[in-house]
Design an enzyme around this catalytic site. Structure first.
Site, PDB file in Angstrom:
ATOM      1  N   CYS A  51       3.656  -1.335  24.308  1.00  0.00           N
ATOM      2  CA  CYS A  51       2.378  -1.410  23.597  1.00  0.00           C
ATOM      3  C   CYS A  51       1.864  -2.842  23.505  1.00  0.00           C
ATOM      4  CB  CYS A  51       2.510  -0.807  22.207  1.00  0.00           C
ATOM      5  SG  CYS A  51       3.737  -1.627  21.164  1.00  0.00           S
ATOM      6  N   ASN A  52       2.738  -3.829  23.686  1.00  0.00           N
ATOM      7  CA  ASN A  52       2.333  -5.229  23.531  1.00  0.00           C
ATOM      8  C   ASN A  52       2.210  -5.993  24.839  1.00  0.00           C
ATOM      9  OD1 ASN A  52       2.337  -5.030  20.724  1.00  0.00           O
ATOM     10  ND2 ASN A  52       4.536  -5.449  20.627  1.00  0.00           N
ATOM     11  N   ARG A  53       2.729  -5.417  25.920  1.00  0.00           N
ATOM     12  CA  ARG A  53       2.739  -6.184  27.156  1.00  0.00           C
ATOM     13  C   ARG A  53       2.877  -5.277  28.371  1.00  0.00           C
ATOM     14  NH1 ARG A  53       6.022 -10.349  26.510  1.00  0.00           N
ATOM     15  NH2 ARG A  53       6.381  -9.964  24.280  1.00  0.00           N
ATOM     16  N   SER A 110       8.246 -11.483  21.087  1.00  0.00           N
ATOM     17  CA  SER A 110       7.669 -10.236  20.596  1.00  0.00           C
ATOM     18  C   SER A 110       6.561 -10.506  19.587  1.00  0.00           C
ATOM     19  CB  SER A 110       8.746  -9.363  19.955  1.00  0.00           C
ATOM     20  OG  SER A 110       9.696  -8.961  20.909  1.00  0.00           O
ATOM     21  N   GLU A 115      12.261  -8.128  16.469  1.00  0.00           N
ATOM     22  CA  GLU A 115      12.296  -6.657  16.589  1.00  0.00           C
ATOM     23  C   GLU A 115      13.268  -6.264  17.696  1.00  0.00           C
ATOM     24  OE1 GLU A 115      11.047  -4.633  19.117  1.00  0.00           O
ATOM     25  OE2 GLU A 115      10.036  -6.094  20.395  1.00  0.00           O
ATOM     26  N   GLY A 193       7.980   9.539  19.730  1.00  0.00           N
ATOM     27  CA  GLY A 193       8.705   8.488  20.443  1.00  0.00           C
ATOM     28  C   GLY A 193       9.311   7.488  19.470  1.00  0.00           C
ATOM     29  N   MET A 195       8.254   4.576  18.341  1.00  0.00           N
ATOM     30  CA  MET A 195       7.361   4.049  17.323  1.00  0.00           C
ATOM     31  C   MET A 195       7.104   5.080  16.217  1.00  0.00           C
ATOM     32  SD  MET A 195       5.807   1.056  16.928  1.00  0.00           S
ATOM     33  CE  MET A 195       5.205   0.377  18.474  1.00  0.00           C
TER      34      MET A 195
END
Length: 448
Positions: A51-53, A110, A115, A193, A195
Site C-alpha cells: 500500500c505504500n510502495r 516504512s 512496523e 487480509g 491490514m
C-alpha cells in the site's frame, strides 16, 4: 553485475500515481516480470507491491537500459505517462540500492518506522519471482543478507516493540476522533487480509465491537475464528451499503482494483462519521458529505509522525547497523568474486602444464612413464609460487576498492570468471541483441 532499485513510494510518488501503477494481484506481477525477463541485460528481478510502495529490484549488466525498460513497460502496461514516472521514481544503484533494500527490510523506510509487515512482504516478493523463474542467486544473496540485517536491528534496538502499523494509527486516530474511547462503539472492517486483521485486532483491544466483511465470506469467517473474540461478527459483503450508513467507523483494506464505495451508496446522516481507507488502489472514492471525515494512506502517514521520538532515536542506532551490513555485504561479494579468479588461474596453469608435458613427450625428450612425475613437480612449483599471491589476493578482496584490481587481473591473464550464467534463471531463450534507440522510443511511448 549491477544492482538497481526503482521505487515509487509514499515519500516521492503521489497517491494517484501509486494507485495507477499498483499491481492488482500476483498474476499481474508475474506477467510484468516475464516481460522484463525478455531483456537479455536484465538478469533477475522482483517486485515489492504494498500500500505504500511499488519497488522493482533488479540485477543486470546494464543499469541505464534496465531503467528505461522498466519505466517503458510500466507506461505501456498501466497507461501512466512515461515522463511523469521519471519525475516520481526514486532511482538507486549498486551500493545505494543495497542500502535502500536493507533499510526497507529493516522497516526503517516504512511509513511507520518499526512496523513488522514489510520484512515478510519482501520475502514473499522474492519468493514469487523465484518460483516464476525470474529471480535466483544474485538477488537471493541480497534478500538473505537484508533479512540478517533486519534481525540484528530488531535484536539490538526496541524499534519493533509494540509494533506500529497503519492500521494501529487508524484505530488510534478513530479513538481520538471519538473523544478518547472506542468502548461500546462498532467498527466496520472491510477486508480479511493483513491490514484488515490488524485493524480488527486493534479495535477489539480498544473494547470496540467489530463487524467484519470480505468479498469472500469464508475468508472473513476464517479470520474471525482466528481472532477468537465474542465481539466480532461476520456479515455479508453485499450488505456493505447498510452497515456503512448505520455505523460511524469504517476501516477498509481490500485488494479490489476498483473503489467499492462511492457517492451512490452513501446516505446523508446527522452523526459524524470517520472512515479510514487503508487500501491501494483506494477502496473509497471521494465523498462529498460534510459529516464524513475520510482518512487515506498518506493522511495516516502524517499522523504517525506526531509522537515517535523514541522510535526515531532507535532508528538512528538501526541505521548504523544497516551501514555496517552494507559494507559487510560488499566485502562478502568481493570475496566471492576473487575465488573464481584464483580457480581459473590454477586451471589455466594445469592446462598449460599438461599441454607442454604432452608436447615434449611427443618429441621424445621424456618418456611416457615420466610424464606424471614431471607434471606433479611443475604443479608443486607453481603451487609454491602462487601461495603468497593467492593469500594476498584473498586479503585484498576484503578491501572496499579491490574490485578494480580483480577486474585488472582478469583482463591481464585473460581469465573468464563468470561462474554462473544469469540466463539460466530465465525461463525462455533470448537473442543477445540489446534494445536499439527505436525500441527505447517505443517503450517511452514516442514510437508508433
Amino acid at each position: 553485475m549491477n544492482y538497481q532499485v526503482l521505487s515509487f513510494n509514499y515519500k516521492k510518488c503521489d497517491l494517484d500515481t501509486r494507485e495507477q501503477i499498483a499491481f492488482k494481484d500476483d498474476e499481474a506481477i508475474k506477467r510484468y516480470l516475464n516481460l522484463l525477463n525478455e531483456f537479455e541485460f536484465i538478469h533477475e528481478a522482483y517486485i515489492v507491491n504494498t500500500c505504500n510502495r511499488v519497488e522493482i529490484v533488479t540485477s543486470s549488466s546494464d543499469n541505464i537500459s534496465t531503467y528505461y525498460s522498466i519505466l517503458g513497460l510500466l507506461s505501456k502496461t498501466t497507461g501512466a505517462d512515461f515522463y511523469h514516472l521519471e519525475k516520481t521514481v526514486l532511482r538507486l544503484e549498486d551500493k545505494d540500492a543495497i542500502k535502500h533494500i536493507f533499510r526497507v527490510v529493516s522497516s526503517l523506510d516504512s511509513m511507520v518506522v518499526g512496523e513488522a509487515q514489510i520484512t515478510g512482504q519482501v520475502k514473499d516478493a522474492f519468493r514469487l519471482s523465484y518460483k516464476n523463474g525470474t529471480a535466483g542467486k544474485e538477488l537471493n544473496r541480497v534478500v538473505s543478507y537484508a533479512i540478517k540485517c533486519a534481525s540484528e536491528v530488531r535484536n539490538a534496538t526496541n524499534i519493533s516493540q509494540n509494533p506500529v502499523s497503519i492500521a494501529s494509527v487508524a484505530v488510534a486516530q478513530a479513538k481520538e476522533d471519538m473523544g478518547g474511547s472506542l468502548a461500546g462503539m462498532t467498527g466496520v472492517v472491510v477486508g480479511s487480509g493483513e491490514m484488515g486483521k490488524l485493524a480488527a485486532k486493534h479495535l477489539l483491544r480498544a473494547n470496540a465491537d467489530v463487524l467484519l466483511m470480505s468479498r469472500t465470506r469464508e475468508h472473513a469467517e476464517d479470520l474471525a475464528s482466528e481472532l477468537g473474540s465474542e465481539n466480532i461478527k461476520v456479515v455479508d459483503f453485499e450488505d456493505l451499503p447498510k452497515y456503512i450508513n448505520r455505523y460511524r467507523l469504517l476501516f477498509s483494506a481490500t485488494s479490489s482494483p476498483e473503489p467499492i464505495i462511492n457517492d451512490e451508496i452513501v446516505e446523508q446522516i446527522e452523526a459524524k462519521r470517520y472512515w479510514f481507507d487503508m487500501a491501494i488502489p483506494r477502496d473509497v472514492n471521494d465523498i462529498s458529505q460534510e459529516n464524513l471525515k475520510l482518512y487515506r494512506i498518506d493522511d495516516l502517514r502524517a499522523i504517525s509522525k506526531t509522537n515517535h521520538a523514541l522510535r526515531e532515536e532507535q532508528a538512528i542506532i538501526a541505521s548504523d547497523i544497516v551501514d555496517r551490513y552494507v559494507e559487510d555485504f560488499y566485502v562478502w561479494l568481493q570475496a566471492l568474486a576473487v575465488e573464481p579468479l584464483i580457480k581459473q588461474m590454477r586451471l589455466s596453469i594445469n592446462d598449460i602444464i599438461k599441454s607442454e608435458v604432452d608436447r615434449i613427450a611427443k618429441k621424445g625428450y621424456i618418456d611416457e612413464e615420466s610424464k606424471d612425475n614431471i607434471s606433479r613437480i611443475i604443479n608443486q612449483t607453481f603451487d609454491k609460487f602462487l601461495h603468497k599471491p593467492t593469500k594476498n589476493l584473498r586479503s585484498l578482496a576484503k578491501q572496499s576498492d579491490s574490485q578494480n584490481v580483480i577486474y585488472a587481473l582478469s583482463s591481464v591473464f585473460d581469465l573468464d570468471t563468470n561462474v554462473s550464467d544469469p540466463a539460466k534463471y530465465k525461463r525462455v531463450s533470448k537473442s543477445n541483441k540489446k534494445p536499439d534507440i527505436e525500441m527505447m522510443k517505443k517503450l517511452k511511448g514516442e514510437g508508433e
